[in-house]
Design a protein around this motif. Structure first.
Motif, PDB file in Angstrom:
ATOM      1  N   LYS A  76     -10.629   3.860  28.849  1.00  0.00           N
ATOM      2  CA  LYS A  76     -11.495   3.059  29.591  1.00  0.00           C
ATOM      3  C   LYS A  76     -12.867   3.589  30.078  1.00  0.00           C
ATOM      4  N   ARG A  77     -12.609   4.844  29.246  1.00  0.00           N
ATOM      5  CA  ARG A  77     -13.807   5.780  29.648  1.00  0.00           C
ATOM      6  C   ARG A  77     -14.986   5.288  30.380  1.00  0.00           C
ATOM      7  N   ALA A  78     -15.922   4.104  29.548  1.00  0.00           N
ATOM      8  CA  ALA A  78     -16.442   3.020  29.107  1.00  0.00           C
ATOM      9  C   ALA A  78     -17.208   1.799  30.243  1.00  0.00           C
ATOM     10  N   ASP A  79     -15.582   1.414  30.206  1.00  0.00           N
ATOM     11  CA  ASP A  79     -15.937   0.366  31.290  1.00  0.00           C
ATOM     12  C   ASP A  79     -16.260   0.558  32.806  1.00  0.00           C
ATOM     13  N   LEU A  80     -16.879  -0.938  33.040  1.00  0.00           N
ATOM     14  CA  LEU A  80     -17.482  -0.425  34.491  1.00  0.00           C
ATOM     15  C   LEU A  80     -16.352  -1.244  35.210  1.00  0.00           C
ATOM     16  N   ASP A  81     -15.821  -2.053  35.070  1.00  0.00           N
ATOM     17  CA  ASP A  81     -14.886  -2.363  36.563  1.00  0.00           C
ATOM     18  C   ASP A  81     -13.146  -1.743  36.040  1.00  0.00           C
TER      19      ASP A  81
END
Lengths: 131, 340
Positions: free
Chosen positions: B66-71
């Motif tokens: 999830k490290r590149a997720d905004l939300d």
């Protein structure tokens, strides 16, 4: 955890699709919910072709055979690869290999030689390495 | 994997950018002697660029982050990528197509082409009044100036379904109605609408796994549409000569042998994995594959060859990939009208 799950998420599910029924690149967790219900409005296209000035699709032949039939998910790109001023076809695939089908000059727009593997500078086939 | 020919690092040599099924964008840099073998394009922090799912080359399993997720709410798998100057600052940003949904994501470049610094988060790309969301999940994204206004438009084609279902694979064009400095995609235009293959007895059109490009293939000055895609059809009655019928029998018998060899491999694999679960099971199955690689591959290739030869000799649903040419007839039509 079913054994098929592990098979389906290893490279072998695609390279040798003998253990699983489908050759679609899909894993056992593909169907997992992604919380789509909470997303903002989507920009969804119409289901009818519109403003598309294209004729009926025709299958391209190269070297007397249909192009792409031996590939997994062929992806064609239009580009003049030999600088003769004629557009050639570059075809990628799911494995990450690329072939080039050169236009045969003087035989009309849809005459192509059989496609050949594109090589990298090291002399080996160019390989967009996959898993 | 749809290759984009572009001078990615601005050194005057054409490079090749492409996303692959491992979940990350790659570049094959062009040099004096040709292209280097492709390498992954990394973000500003030196990490792999991914949406969520990716093939972990260290642990050799499908992994997720999830490290590149905004939300933190997305679940994506970037299998296509293009270099695209989103903000007109003269360097290439990246657009990533998601194989799990119909979304497209942006990674801006805060560096230069020679020394890129790609953002560490994925920003979903909008078009019209909402997020880009093509039906049937993104197979590939392409940049092309469709209307000749000097702005790059976005061509997105979709994967759709496999064998059983049709009607979800299309080709969509998002015209850039913004400016060089501010990309703004309009609501999509459907270039190829999803179709059904019910009642189709020969290959007439691509139905699934669509990879499209626009280019002037026939050299008449307009952009034609090229689509790689699977056609699905069910032939009517198949009439065989006695020789063909005999050969079909032989092929069926050889396929049976292949199937029992496969059963034996399956049994051996189950034995090797035993009651292990999770990572242990993955490790054991991986080891099994490594040990039996040549056998598995040989059997698979043999089966594929037999099936390919048998397929035209049998009735039943067919599915084969082709490369399809859709001629742009608008200019021709206009010329014809002018001549009259």
């Amino acid at each position: 955890m079913s054994i098929l799950y592990w098979l389906s998420v290893t490279p072998f599910s695609l390279s040798v699709p003998i253990f699983v029924g489908s050759i679609r690149p899909q894993s056992a967790t593909d169907q997992a919910s992604s919380g789509a219900a909470n997303r903002p409005a989507q920009s969804t296209p119409s289901t009818e072709a519109e403003a598309a000035p294209f004729g009926m699709p025709r299958r391209i032949e190269a070297g007397g055979k249909f192009l792409g039939t031996k590939r997994l998910y062929p992806s064609p790109v239009v580009r003049d690869m030999n600088g003769d001023g004629l557009a050639d076809l570059v075809v990628g695939d799911l494995w990450g290999k690329i072939t080039i089908a050169l236009r045969v000059a003087g035989k009309g727009p849809l005459a192509f030689e059989a496609d050949t593997e594109m090589k990298a500078a090291d002399g080996k086939a160019i390989d967009f390495h996959n898993w | 994997m749809s290759p984009q020919f572009v001078d990615f690092n601005s050194d005057g040599k054409i490079d090749i950018v492409a996303g692959t099924f491992d979940g990350s964008p790659h570049v094959a840099l062009g040099g004096e002697k040709g292209f280097d073998q492709p390498v992954q394009i990394l973000d500003a922090s030196g990490q792999r660029i991914v949406l969520n799912r990716f093939w972990n080359f260290d642990t050799k399993i499908w992994d997720s982050t999830k490290r590149a997720d905004l939300d933190g709410a997305t679940e994506g798998h970037a299998t296509s990528a293009i270099a695209f100057d989103w903000d007109g600052d003269g360097d290439f940003d990246l657009l990533l197509g998601d194989h799990k949904t119909g979304h497209v994501y942006l990674r801006t470049n805060d560096g230069t082409n020679a020394k890129p610094a790609f953002a560490t988060k994925n920003v979903p790309v909008r078009a019209g009044n909402g997020l880009i969301d093509v039906p049937g999940t993104v197979a590939t994204v392409r940049a092309v100036d469709w209307n000749g206004d000097g702005l790059q438009d976005l061509l997105v084609s979709s994967m759709g379904s496999g064998m059983s279902e049709a009607g979800r694979s299309g080709v969509y064009l998002f015209v850039n109605s913004g400016s060089k400095q501010r990309t703004s995609f309009a609501a999509p235009i459907t270039l190829v609408a999803p179709g059904t293959h019910d009642g189709i007895d020969h290959p007439v059109r691509p139905d699934s796994g669509l990879y499209a490009d626009l280019g002037d293939l026939d050299g008449d000055g307009d952009l034609d549409l090229l689509v790689g895609g699977y056609s699905h059809w069910t032939p009517g009655k198949v009439t065989l000569t006695p020789e063909q019928a005999k050969r079909a029998e032989e092929l069926r018998s050889e396929l049976k042998d292949c199937a029992s060899a496969q059963d034996k491999l399956n049994e051996a694999l189950e034995k090797a994995v035993g009651k292990a679960e999770g990572e242990e099971a993955a490790k054991l199955s991986q080891e099994f594959f490594e040990r039996h690689k040549s056998e598995i591959r040989a059997n698979g290739e043999k089966r594929q060859a037999l099936q390919q030869e048998l397929e035209p000799l049998e009735a039943g649903p067919k599915r084969l990939p082709f490369v399809w040419f859709y001629e742009n007839v608008s200019a021709k039509t206009a010329r014809d009208a002018g001549a009259r």
